[in-house]
Design an enzyme around this catalytic site. Structure first.
Site, PDB file in Angstrom:
ATOM      1  N   HIS A  31       0.869  -1.188   0.000  1.00  0.00           N
ATOM      2  CA  HIS A  31       0.000   0.000   0.000  1.00  0.00           C
ATOM      3  C   HIS A  31       0.898   1.228   0.000  1.00  0.00           C
ATOM      4  CE1 HIS A  31      -3.381  -2.599   1.886  1.00  0.00           C
ATOM      5  NE2 HIS A  31      -3.537  -2.501   0.589  1.00  0.00           N
ATOM      6  N   GLU A  79       1.649   4.075   2.792  1.00  0.00           N
ATOM      7  CA  GLU A  79       2.141   3.701   4.119  1.00  0.00           C
ATOM      8  C   GLU A  79       3.659   3.894   4.174  1.00  0.00           C
ATOM      9  OE1 GLU A  79       0.406  -0.216   4.644  1.00  0.00           O
ATOM     10  OE2 GLU A  79      -1.601   0.569   4.358  1.00  0.00           O
ATOM     11  N   ARG A 122      -3.328   4.693  -2.229  1.00  0.00           N
ATOM     12  CA  ARG A 122      -3.087   3.381  -1.623  1.00  0.00           C
ATOM     13  C   ARG A 122      -2.890   2.272  -2.661  1.00  0.00           C
ATOM     14  NH1 ARG A 122      -5.708   0.063   2.758  1.00  0.00           N
ATOM     15  NH2 ARG A 122      -6.705  -1.744   1.841  1.00  0.00           N
TER      16      ARG A 122
END
Lengths: 307, 96
Positions: A67, A70, A125
């Site tokens: 993702h 992150e 994401r």
């Protein structure tokens, strides 16, 4: 060189890819870089291979950044890769692991998404694949695996952040890992790193029944989070994905487990309760530092429990 | 480049399954363009919800009218992004 790279800062994709070359150049007898495929936008997918030689060795797979937003995970990945080379020959556990097994580490699993977070939308994401018939872009690459694909906790709506994609392994970023791990044939552990919920999770996510190795995985997780907490007191919860957070179909660790990789875990790194995905870069080294003993616990367990 | 001026991230804690269901219904309202950074999973576990500035009032009213407790985790997402960018630029300029 690796000695001048700033591990306490966030970096772009190009900077990280350059650093991979530097790491390999500085440690040619320990680290090599494999090209396992390309992303939707044709960026290379690189995996670091840590190996002290020998053929057909069992292996441990680590990945960060599936993702893209992150950022603490990719940064932790860079620090951890460097830590592995620093500790080989120094730390008895790392040395023992690499004297018997190989470690594969994909630091940027989703390079299109990561580049997009730097250029256009910091909070992206998903992958960047075009969805036919929809104005919305991207697939959640952690709902795209062939393990309970299409089940609860994933969406059939391309505009959702958890869009599973048109079919399992539709994303080249996912398919490349599947092909690599299946082609290798002796990956014994997969540890996939995310942020942020302070959890260490194991299968299953797509069903609520306990995994056949539930008890052992639970014991490993318990020790790992305890050793993590011993560094700065950061408290993690642990358990199966379905029991601890929610049902989620199509995740990487479930796919790995269903394909014979017993030691399948996924981390959710630290949450200060203030920043979410926007964790300040001052937190990178503390986060990576506390994660390291937990990673090492899992890897040592894998080494000591061959199957 | 997408900007997030005035967007907030709310940390929401559902008390029971009913409130979790309400949060899920809220999340399915596509016109609000909500983004669950952390999904509502089970009672007592926090969920984090990024809310675009124009929808803030509606979302907060929804939460309050359903007695769902929340706090503001990030006051202004863009401020944090600007800070992050500044830090990265500064780091690049530093000689090592």
């Amino acid at each position: 060189s690796t000695s001048t790279f700033d591990f306490a800062s966030y970096h772009t994709l190009d900077e990280i890819y350059d650093w991979l070359n530097t790491l390999v150049a500085d440690h040619p007898n320990l680290v090599s870089k494999l090209h396992i495929g390309q992303s939707y936008e044709k960026r290379p997918l690189y995996v670091l291979k840590f190996s002290t030689g020998g053929s057909n060795r069992s292996a441990i797979w680590l990945d960060t950044g599936i993702h893209s937003r992150e950022w603490i995970t990719q940064a932790t990945g860079v620090w951890t890769a460097n830590k592995i080379v620093e500790e080989y020959g120094q730390d008895p556990s790392v040395t023992a692991i690499l004297d018997s097994m190989d470690i594969f580490f994909e630091i940027i699993v989703n390079p299109d998404g990561f580049a997009f977070t730097h250029s256009s939308n910091r909070l992206w994401r998903k992958t960047r694949s075009i969805n036919a018939g929809s104005p919305c872009v991207g697939v959640d690459p952690n709902r795209n695996w062939d393990a309970g694909f299409g089940g609860a906790g994933s969406s059939s709506n391309p505009c959702s952040e958890t869009y599973r994609g048109p079919y399992a392994h539709s994303e080249s970023e996912v398919k490349s890992i599947v092909d690599f791990i299946c082609g290798h044939g002796s990956v014994k552990s997969i540890i996939s790193i995310h942020s942020y919920s302070q959890m260490l999770l194991y299968p299953y996510g797509y069903k609520t029944v306990p995994a056949p190795n539930h008890q052992e995985l639970n014991e490993v997780a318990k020790k790992a989070v305890s050793d993590l907490a011993a560094v700065y007191g950061t408290k993690y919860t642990y358990g199966s994905i379905a029991d601890t957070i929610y049902m989620a179909g199509g995740t990487s660790v479930d796919w790995a487990y269903d394909n014979g990789v017993k030691y399948s875990f996924t981390f959710e790194l630290r949450d200060t309760g203030r920043y979410g995905f926007l964790l300040p870069s001052s937190q990178i080294i503390p986060t990576a530092t506390e994660t390291w003993p937990a990673l090492l616990d899992i890897m040592v367990h894998v080494l000591e429990h061959p199957y | 480049e997408k900007l997030f001026v005035g967007d907030q991230v709310l940390r929401v804690t559902a008390r029971d399954e009913e409130q979790i269901a309400l949060l899920r219904v809220l999340g399915e309202r596509t016109e609000l363009q909500l983004d669950f950074w952390r999904h509502p999973a089970r009672p007592g576990l926090p969920a984090d919800l990024q809310v675009p500035f124009p929808c803030l009032q509606e979302v907060k009213t929804f939460l309050e009218s359903n007695n769902i407790s929340y706090s503001v985790m990030i006051e202004d997402v863009q401020e944090l992004l600007d800070e992050e960018k500044k830090t990265m630029n500064k780091s690049r300029r530093t000689e090592r």
